[in-house]
Design a protein around this motif. Structure first.
Motif, PDB file in Angstrom:
ATOM      1  N   ASP A  30       0.700  -1.581   0.037  1.00 40.23           N
ATOM      2  CA  ASP A  30      -0.221  -0.365  -0.014  1.00 40.23           C
ATOM      3  C   ASP A  30       0.688   1.182   0.230  1.00 40.23           C
ATOM      4  OD1 ASP A  30       0.373  -0.928   2.530  1.00 40.23           O
ATOM      5  OD2 ASP A  30      -0.660   0.550   3.315  1.00 40.23           O
ATOM      6  N   PRO A  31      -0.266   2.080  -0.614  1.00 39.44           N
ATOM      7  CA  PRO A  31      -1.447   2.241  -1.455  1.00 39.44           C
ATOM      8  C   PRO A  31      -1.113   1.522  -2.677  1.00 39.44           C
ATOM      9  CG  PRO A  31      -0.370   4.571  -1.355  1.00 39.44           C
ATOM     10  CD  PRO A  31       1.065   3.603  -0.682  1.00 39.44           C
ATOM     11  N   GLY A  32      -0.180   1.755  -3.532  1.00 40.91           N
ATOM     12  CA  GLY A  32      -0.343   0.417  -4.890  1.00 40.91           C
ATOM     13  C   GLY A  32       0.036   1.340  -6.188  1.00 40.91           C
ATOM     14  N   GLU A  33      -0.689   0.323  -7.249  1.00 38.81           N
ATOM     15  CA  GLU A  33      -0.280   1.207  -8.103  1.00 38.81           C
ATOM     16  C   GLU A  33      -1.297   2.119  -8.934  1.00 38.81           C
ATOM     17  OE1 GLU A  33      -1.465  -2.985  -8.149  1.00 38.81           O
ATOM     18  OE2 GLU A  33       0.335  -2.270  -6.826  1.00 38.81           O
ATOM     19  N   LYS A  34      -2.747   2.229  -7.419  1.00 38.34           N
ATOM     20  CA  LYS A  34      -3.597   2.868  -8.430  1.00 38.34           C
ATOM     21  C   LYS A  34      -3.285   4.804  -7.827  1.00 38.34           C
ATOM     22  CE  LYS A  34      -7.133  -0.445  -9.920  1.00 38.34           C
ATOM     23  NZ  LYS A  34      -8.187  -1.003  -8.993  1.00 38.34           N
ATOM     24  N   PHE A  35      -2.665   4.479  -6.704  1.00 38.82           N
ATOM     25  CA  PHE A  35      -2.892   5.694  -6.318  1.00 38.82           C
ATOM     26  C   PHE A  35      -1.668   6.934  -6.851  1.00 38.82           C
ATOM     27  CE2 PHE A  35      -0.551   8.639  -2.896  1.00 38.82           C
ATOM     28  CZ  PHE A  35      -2.157   8.683  -2.186  1.00 38.82           C
ATOM     29  N   ASP A  36      -2.696   8.012  -6.889  1.00 39.14           N
ATOM     30  CA  ASP A  36      -2.560   8.582  -7.843  1.00 39.14           C
ATOM     31  C   ASP A  36      -1.130   9.848  -7.287  1.00 39.14           C
ATOM     32  OD1 ASP A  36      -2.025  10.161 -10.014  1.00 39.14           O
ATOM     33  OD2 ASP A  36      -4.130  11.219 -10.190  1.00 39.14           O
ATOM     34  N   TRP A  37       0.185   8.994  -6.884  1.00 39.34           N
ATOM     35  CA  TRP A  37       1.190  10.074  -6.478  1.00 39.34           C
ATOM     36  C   TRP A  37       1.606  10.903  -7.263  1.00 39.34           C
ATOM     37  CZ3 TRP A  37       3.736   9.472  -2.201  1.00 39.34           C
ATOM     38  CH2 TRP A  37       2.937   7.865  -1.421  1.00 39.34           C
ATOM     39  N   ALA A  38       1.084  11.028  -8.974  1.00 40.16           N
ATOM     40  CA  ALA A  38       1.429  12.100  -9.560  1.00 40.16           C
ATOM     41  C   ALA A  38       0.609  13.481  -9.601  1.00 40.16           C
ATOM     42  CB  ALA A  38       1.427  11.581 -11.621  1.00 40.16           C
ATOM     43  N   ARG A  39      -0.636  12.668  -9.142  1.00 36.62           N
ATOM     44  CA  ARG A  39      -1.430  14.395  -8.548  1.00 36.62           C
ATOM     45  C   ARG A  39      -0.966  14.840  -7.853  1.00 36.62           C
ATOM     46  NH1 ARG A  39      -7.189  14.366  -8.391  1.00 36.62           N
ATOM     47  NH2 ARG A  39      -7.250  16.648  -5.789  1.00 36.62           N
ATOM     48  N   LEU A  40      -0.332  14.331  -6.360  1.00 33.12           N
ATOM     49  CA  LEU A  40       0.275  14.864  -5.188  1.00 33.12           C
ATOM     50  C   LEU A  40       1.201  15.853  -6.356  1.00 33.12           C
ATOM     51  CD1 LEU A  40      -0.539  11.909  -2.788  1.00 33.12           C
ATOM     52  CD2 LEU A  40      -1.958  14.321  -3.671  1.00 33.12           C
ATOM     53  N   ALA A  41       2.317  15.441  -6.705  1.00 34.58           N
ATOM     54  CA  ALA A  41       3.599  15.667  -6.835  1.00 34.58           C
ATOM     55  C   ALA A  41       3.290  17.110  -7.383  1.00 34.58           C
ATOM     56  CB  ALA A  41       4.543  15.178  -7.703  1.00 34.58           C
ATOM     57  N   ARG A  42       2.546  17.020  -8.058  1.00 38.59           N
ATOM     58  CA  ARG A  42       2.226  18.451  -9.199  1.00 38.59           C
ATOM     59  C   ARG A  42       1.560  19.633  -8.379  1.00 38.59           C
ATOM     60  NH1 ARG A  42      -0.267  14.125 -12.739  1.00 38.59           N
ATOM     61  NH2 ARG A  42      -2.433  14.960 -12.307  1.00 38.59           N
TER      62      ARG A  42
END
Length: 251
Positions: free
Chosen positions: A149-161
């Motif tokens: 977790d939180p895994g491959e569906k978690f939107d890390w790119a969105r958070l980084a933006r």
């Protein structure tokens, strides 16, 4: 118990906490998913003395925030884990449990309402504690042998933006196999050294063993989500190299 953030909708105190080691100030934000089918059941378990687990915050699928432990205290959310030279991750971190049933229960998408609050709460925590972007991590980063977790569906790119976490756009997967379990040599040793340089706990002995595969899988879940298979293809290695280079420039 008073909330640490105006974003908390309610308080559900957990008894599962203690002082941080040496009055340490948190310098890491650790994101989890609950791995349970119901947010209320997760909160009840995190508040139960017999569970011996807790977290600072739970965010349900609608975006409601429940605070369970004060940020100044050491919540019991990371378990046996390490990152870089740190082994007491609970003393170093603030833990957010994001409600999601997880891989064992169908692994649904993270709703927009939930992600918007993950973003807002993370920004609030980072601003108050001045946490470095490269210290915003997933549970699978610090405990790759145990956690997904939180895994491959978690939107890390969105958070980084939005300014949460360290990220580079992943190099597209080109279909090559790359390094796989059983391989050995200088290329494997370099991969292991780069993973360790970024923070993952791995020895650089030049053999692509099962632990190397597990750590590469954890890296892909966070930073190269297009294909999570534990093989160090060009996309995975190049993304790792560019992450290290970009962190050197910004930190």
């Amino acid at each position: 118990m008073t909330p640490d953030t105006p974003l908390a909708n309610r308080i559900a105190p957990s008894p599962n906490f203690e002082p941080r080691l040496n009055d340490m100030r948190p310098d890491m934000l650790l994101l989890h998913y609950t791995g349970m089918t119901c947010a209320e059941k997760a909160i009840a378990w995190l508040a139960a003395p017999e569970s011996r687990v807790s977290c600072h915050y739970v965010i349900d699928e609608a975006g409601a925030v429940t605070q369970m432990v004060q940020e100044k205290m050491r919540a019991w959310h990371a378990g046996v884990a390490n990152w870089a030279h740190d082994f007491d991750i609970n003393s170093h971190s603030i833990g957010i449990e994001i409600h999601n049933a997880g891989h064992d229960h169908g692994y649904p998408d993270f709703p927009e309402a939930q992600m918007a609050v993950v973003e807002a709460l993370s920004l609030d925590i980072l601003a108050r504690h001045q946490i470095n972007p490269s210290r915003v991590l997933g549970h699978s980063d610090v405990a790759p042998r145990r956690k997904r977790d939180p895994g491959e569906k978690f939107d890390w790119a969105r958070l980084a933006r939005a300014g949460v976490g360290h990220w580079v756009e992943p190099t597209p997967y080109a279909g090559d196999v790359g390094l796989v379990c059983g391989d050995s040599g200088n290329a494997v040793m370099r991969l292991q050294r780069q993973l360790r340089a970024y923070g993952y706990w791995i020895e650089s002995h030049g053999l692509y063993d099962d632990h190397t595969e597990i750590v590469v899988t954890a890296f892909q879940r966070h930073f190269r989500q297009e294909l999570v298979n534990g093989c160090a293809d060009f996309s995975t290695i190049d993304t790792l190299d560019r992450l290290i280079a970009s962190r050197t420039r910004v930190c």
